[in-house]
Design a protein around this motif. Structure first.
Motif, PDB file in Angstrom:
ATOM      1  N   ARG A 184      52.530  40.712  38.769  1.00 54.87           N
ATOM      2  CA  ARG A 184      52.504  41.173  40.155  1.00 54.87           C
ATOM      3  C   ARG A 184      52.916  40.010  41.035  1.00 54.87           C
ATOM      4  O   ARG A 184      52.465  38.882  40.864  1.00 54.87           O
ATOM      5  CB  ARG A 184      51.091  41.635  40.530  1.00 54.87           C
ATOM      6  CG  ARG A 184      51.026  42.426  41.806  1.00 54.87           C
ATOM      7  CD  ARG A 184      49.578  42.610  42.231  1.00 54.87           C
ATOM      8  NE  ARG A 184      48.810  43.392  41.282  1.00 54.87           N
ATOM      9  CZ  ARG A 184      48.705  44.726  41.323  1.00 54.87           C
ATOM     10  NH1 ARG A 184      49.328  45.412  42.262  1.00 54.87           N
ATOM     11  NH2 ARG A 184      47.976  45.356  40.432  1.00 54.87           N
ATOM     12  N   GLN A 185      53.811  40.294  41.988  1.00 57.20           N
ATOM     13  CA  GLN A 185      54.267  39.225  42.883  1.00 57.20           C
ATOM     14  C   GLN A 185      53.299  39.058  44.036  1.00 57.20           C
ATOM     15  O   GLN A 185      52.339  39.809  44.163  1.00 57.20           O
ATOM     16  CB  GLN A 185      55.651  39.579  43.430  1.00 57.20           C
ATOM     17  CG  GLN A 185      56.692  39.614  42.344  1.00 57.20           C
ATOM     18  CD  GLN A 185      57.950  40.307  42.833  1.00 57.20           C
ATOM     19  OE1 GLN A 185      57.890  41.391  43.385  1.00 57.20           O
ATOM     20  NE2 GLN A 185      59.076  39.668  42.650  1.00 57.20           N
ATOM     21  N   GLU A 186      53.609  38.058  44.879  1.00 54.66           N
ATOM     22  CA  GLU A 186      52.699  37.784  46.001  1.00 54.66           C
ATOM     23  C   GLU A 186      52.612  38.933  46.977  1.00 54.66           C
ATOM     24  O   GLU A 186      51.599  39.109  47.634  1.00 54.66           O
ATOM     25  CB  GLU A 186      53.161  36.533  46.754  1.00 54.66           C
ATOM     26  CG  GLU A 186      52.694  35.279  46.056  1.00 54.66           C
ATOM     27  CD  GLU A 186      53.636  34.110  46.301  1.00 54.66           C
ATOM     28  OE1 GLU A 186      53.578  33.161  45.525  1.00 54.66           O
ATOM     29  OE2 GLU A 186      54.431  34.185  47.260  1.00 54.66           O
TER      30      GLU A 186
ATOM     31  N   GLY B 200      44.468  34.676  28.423  1.00 50.66           N
ATOM     32  CA  GLY B 200      44.048  33.388  27.878  1.00 50.66           C
ATOM     33  C   GLY B 200      45.202  32.404  27.782  1.00 50.66           C
ATOM     34  O   GLY B 200      45.029  31.202  27.956  1.00 50.66           O
ATOM     35  N   ILE B 201      46.399  32.931  27.524  1.00 52.44           N
ATOM     36  CA  ILE B 201      47.552  32.047  27.356  1.00 52.44           C
ATOM     37  C   ILE B 201      48.215  31.730  28.682  1.00 52.44           C
ATOM     38  O   ILE B 201      48.552  30.581  28.977  1.00 52.44           O
ATOM     39  CB  ILE B 201      48.604  32.719  26.447  1.00 52.44           C
ATOM     40  CG1 ILE B 201      47.993  33.087  25.099  1.00 52.44           C
ATOM     41  CG2 ILE B 201      49.796  31.815  26.254  1.00 52.44           C
ATOM     42  CD1 ILE B 201      48.898  33.923  24.257  1.00 52.44           C
ATOM     43  N   LEU B 202      48.445  32.764  29.489  1.00 53.55           N
ATOM     44  CA  LEU B 202      49.265  32.588  30.692  1.00 53.55           C
ATOM     45  C   LEU B 202      48.456  32.457  31.973  1.00 53.55           C
ATOM     46  O   LEU B 202      49.028  32.223  33.030  1.00 53.55           O
ATOM     47  CB  LEU B 202      50.232  33.772  30.829  1.00 53.55           C
ATOM     48  CG  LEU B 202      51.207  33.949  29.664  1.00 53.55           C
ATOM     49  CD1 LEU B 202      51.934  35.266  29.786  1.00 53.55           C
ATOM     50  CD2 LEU B 202      52.190  32.803  29.629  1.00 53.55           C
ATOM     51  N   LYS B 203      47.160  32.633  31.865  1.00 56.94           N
ATOM     52  CA  LYS B 203      46.276  32.495  33.043  1.00 56.94           C
ATOM     53  C   LYS B 203      46.625  33.481  34.149  1.00 56.94           C
ATOM     54  O   LYS B 203      46.621  33.135  35.316  1.00 56.94           O
ATOM     55  CB  LYS B 203      46.317  31.050  33.618  1.00 56.94           C
ATOM     56  CG  LYS B 203      46.236  29.976  32.599  1.00 56.94           C
ATOM     57  CD  LYS B 203      44.899  30.007  31.879  1.00 56.94           C
ATOM     58  CE  LYS B 203      44.842  28.945  30.813  1.00 56.94           C
ATOM     59  NZ  LYS B 203      44.114  29.363  29.633  1.00 56.94           N
ATOM     60  N   VAL B 204      46.959  34.708  33.774  1.00 55.80           N
ATOM     61  CA  VAL B 204      47.196  35.744  34.776  1.00 55.80           C
ATOM     62  C   VAL B 204      46.255  36.882  34.431  1.00 55.80           C
ATOM     63  O   VAL B 204      46.189  37.294  33.275  1.00 55.80           O
ATOM     64  CB  VAL B 204      48.659  36.235  34.722  1.00 55.80           C
ATOM     65  CG1 VAL B 204      48.853  37.458  35.596  1.00 55.80           C
ATOM     66  CG2 VAL B 204      49.589  35.123  35.151  1.00 55.80           C
ATOM     67  N   SER B 205      45.527  37.398  35.404  1.00 56.93           N
ATOM     68  CA  SER B 205      44.524  38.407  35.065  1.00 56.93           C
ATOM     69  C   SER B 205      45.180  39.734  34.701  1.00 56.93           C
ATOM     70  O   SER B 205      46.284  40.045  35.151  1.00 56.93           O
ATOM     71  CB  SER B 205      43.539  38.555  36.219  1.00 56.93           C
ATOM     72  OG  SER B 205      43.872  39.668  36.984  1.00 56.93           O
ATOM     73  N   PRO B 206      44.518  40.528  33.850  1.00 57.68           N
ATOM     74  CA  PRO B 206      45.146  41.759  33.353  1.00 57.68           C
ATOM     75  C   PRO B 206      45.598  42.719  34.441  1.00 57.68           C
ATOM     76  O   PRO B 206      46.591  43.429  34.257  1.00 57.68           O
ATOM     77  CB  PRO B 206      44.037  42.390  32.498  1.00 57.68           C
ATOM     78  CG  PRO B 206      43.205  41.250  32.064  1.00 57.68           C
ATOM     79  CD  PRO B 206      43.235  40.266  33.182  1.00 57.68           C
TER      80      PRO B 206
ATOM     81  N   VAL C  72      45.505  48.249  24.849  1.00 54.51           N
ATOM     82  CA  VAL C  72      46.476  47.505  25.644  1.00 54.51           C
ATOM     83  C   VAL C  72      45.738  46.509  26.548  1.00 54.51           C
ATOM     84  O   VAL C  72      46.183  45.385  26.781  1.00 54.51           O
ATOM     85  CB  VAL C  72      47.343  48.478  26.474  1.00 54.51           C
ATOM     86  CG1 VAL C  72      48.236  47.740  27.435  1.00 54.51           C
ATOM     87  CG2 VAL C  72      48.167  49.351  25.548  1.00 54.51           C
ATOM     88  N   MET C  73      44.561  46.930  27.034  1.00 49.22           N
ATOM     89  CA  MET C  73      43.758  46.061  27.898  1.00 49.22           C
ATOM     90  C   MET C  73      43.354  44.786  27.154  1.00 49.22           C
ATOM     91  O   MET C  73      43.394  43.689  27.683  1.00 49.22           O
ATOM     92  CB  MET C  73      42.514  46.831  28.360  1.00 49.22           C
ATOM     93  CG  MET C  73      41.590  46.004  29.227  1.00 49.22           C
ATOM     94  SD  MET C  73      42.493  45.154  30.530  1.00 49.22           S
ATOM     95  CE  MET C  73      41.898  45.953  31.955  1.00 49.22           C
ATOM     96  N   GLU C  74      42.989  44.941  25.895  1.00 52.15           N
ATOM     97  CA  GLU C  74      42.603  43.797  25.064  1.00 52.15           C
ATOM     98  C   GLU C  74      43.780  42.829  24.903  1.00 52.15           C
ATOM     99  O   GLU C  74      43.622  41.615  24.978  1.00 52.15           O
ATOM    100  CB  GLU C  74      42.174  44.350  23.701  1.00 52.15           C
ATOM    101  CG  GLU C  74      41.681  43.335  22.725  1.00 52.15           C
ATOM    102  CD  GLU C  74      40.182  43.163  22.804  1.00 52.15           C
ATOM    103  OE1 GLU C  74      39.564  43.805  23.681  1.00 52.15           O
ATOM    104  OE2 GLU C  74      39.653  42.406  22.004  1.00 52.15           O
ATOM    105  N   LEU C  75      44.959  43.397  24.702  1.00 51.59           N
ATOM    106  CA  LEU C  75      46.154  42.561  24.561  1.00 51.59           C
ATOM    107  C   LEU C  75      46.414  41.790  25.854  1.00 51.59           C
ATOM    108  O   LEU C  75      46.777  40.612  25.841  1.00 51.59           O
ATOM    109  CB  LEU C  75      47.361  43.444  24.206  1.00 51.59           C
ATOM    110  CG  LEU C  75      48.692  42.728  23.998  1.00 51.59           C
ATOM    111  CD1 LEU C  75      48.587  41.710  22.888  1.00 51.59           C
ATOM    112  CD2 LEU C  75      49.793  43.729  23.682  1.00 51.59           C
TER     113      LEU C  75
END
Lengths: 139, 127
Positions: B89-91, B42-48, B33-36
């Motif tokens: 995750r929100q602000e 890479g696509i959405l620029k949000v860290s896992p 799941v971490m790999e996904l």
């Protein structure tokens, strides 16, 4: 001969899974070199927008199944879509564009495949709109 | 020989949805799941660590494989991908509630395309 096919197929699957960009000399996106995004002329993914503003992100290779999208994205640079890797379809609603994206995956997966190819099921309600979209997209 | 050809891990196909975004991607059954989440980064620029993935309302843990979460080559096919829901995750540090905007609905079938009443099964057709 079978061994050869297995080896090549395995390589191809790994290659696609890693999202390795097709052309050489592609720009490096982020610090993380493995997974590409939607930026740049050689991005791994492209965005397709429906008439009701749903965004569908699919692999560039898959989207190129459509002749229309292929022309938009790899034209002589006059199309804005070429730079942003985003194409908006003002006449295609999201439920149709979703089926189009599924078709792209289906086509790429089963083209030149020796495994048994399952049917692509189309709900009659969507069939007419899907036909019009397919006609426009040339795929 | 044929057995050898099927021994590599199968691809599974998914639609990852969040609000008005749908991402079509594929992965191997034994991908974690971490790999996904890294692919999504890479696509959405949000860290896992700012992503949460749900399958059928069950949260998918980072260390599990996609196969463990019920995604196999028979449930997640190229023309019938499995649907996963993504949250950011929100602000304020909390994760947003999983929300997916439904797609548009197709118009009603015109009468000429409806199945004939004589050949239709026992169910009633609403007038």
């Amino acid at each position: 001969m079978h061994c050869c096919y297995y080896h090549t197929a395995n390589l191809l699957l790994t290659w696609r899974h890693k999202g390795i960009i097709m052309s050489e000399g592609a720009e490096k996106m982020d610090e993380d070199p493995q997974y590409g995004g939607c930026e740049g002329p050689d991005a791994t993914y492209v965005k397709l927008r429906s008439s009701d503003n749903h965004e569908f992100i699919v692999k560039r290779e898959h989207a190129l199944t459509s002749g229309t999208i292929r022309n938009m994205l790899s034209g002589p640079g006059q199309f804005k879509e070429n730079e942003t890797n985003e194409v908006t379809f003002k006449e295609i609603p999201s439920h149709v564009l979703q089926m189009v994206c599924m078709y792209f995956t289906y086509k790429v997966r089963y083209t030149n495949s020796s495994t048994e190819i399952p049917d692509f099921q189309i709900d009659p309600k969507v069939a007419l709109e899907l036909l019009m979209a397919a006609n426009f997209l040339y795929c | 020989m044929l057995r050898l050809a099927h021994s590599f891990t199968m691809d599974i196909y998914m639609m990852i949805r969040r609000q008005k975004t749908t991402i079509f991607t594929d992965a191997k059954e034994n991908t974690s799941v971490m790999e996904l989440k890294r692919i999504l980064e890479g696509i959405l620029k949000v860290s896992p660590e700012n992503q949460k993935l749900f399958k059928d309302e069950t949260e998918m843990e980072d260390t599990k494989t996609l196969q463990d979460c019920g995604l196999t080559s028979s449930t997640a096919q190229a023309h019938k991908p499995a649907t996963l829901v993504l949250c950011f995750r929100q602000e304020d540090g909390e994760f947003e509630a999983p929300e997916v905007v439904p797609y548009s609905t197709p118009p009603e079938l015109p009468d000429v395309m409806r199945p004939q009443q004589e050949t239709a099964p026992a169910e009633q057709i609403a007038s």
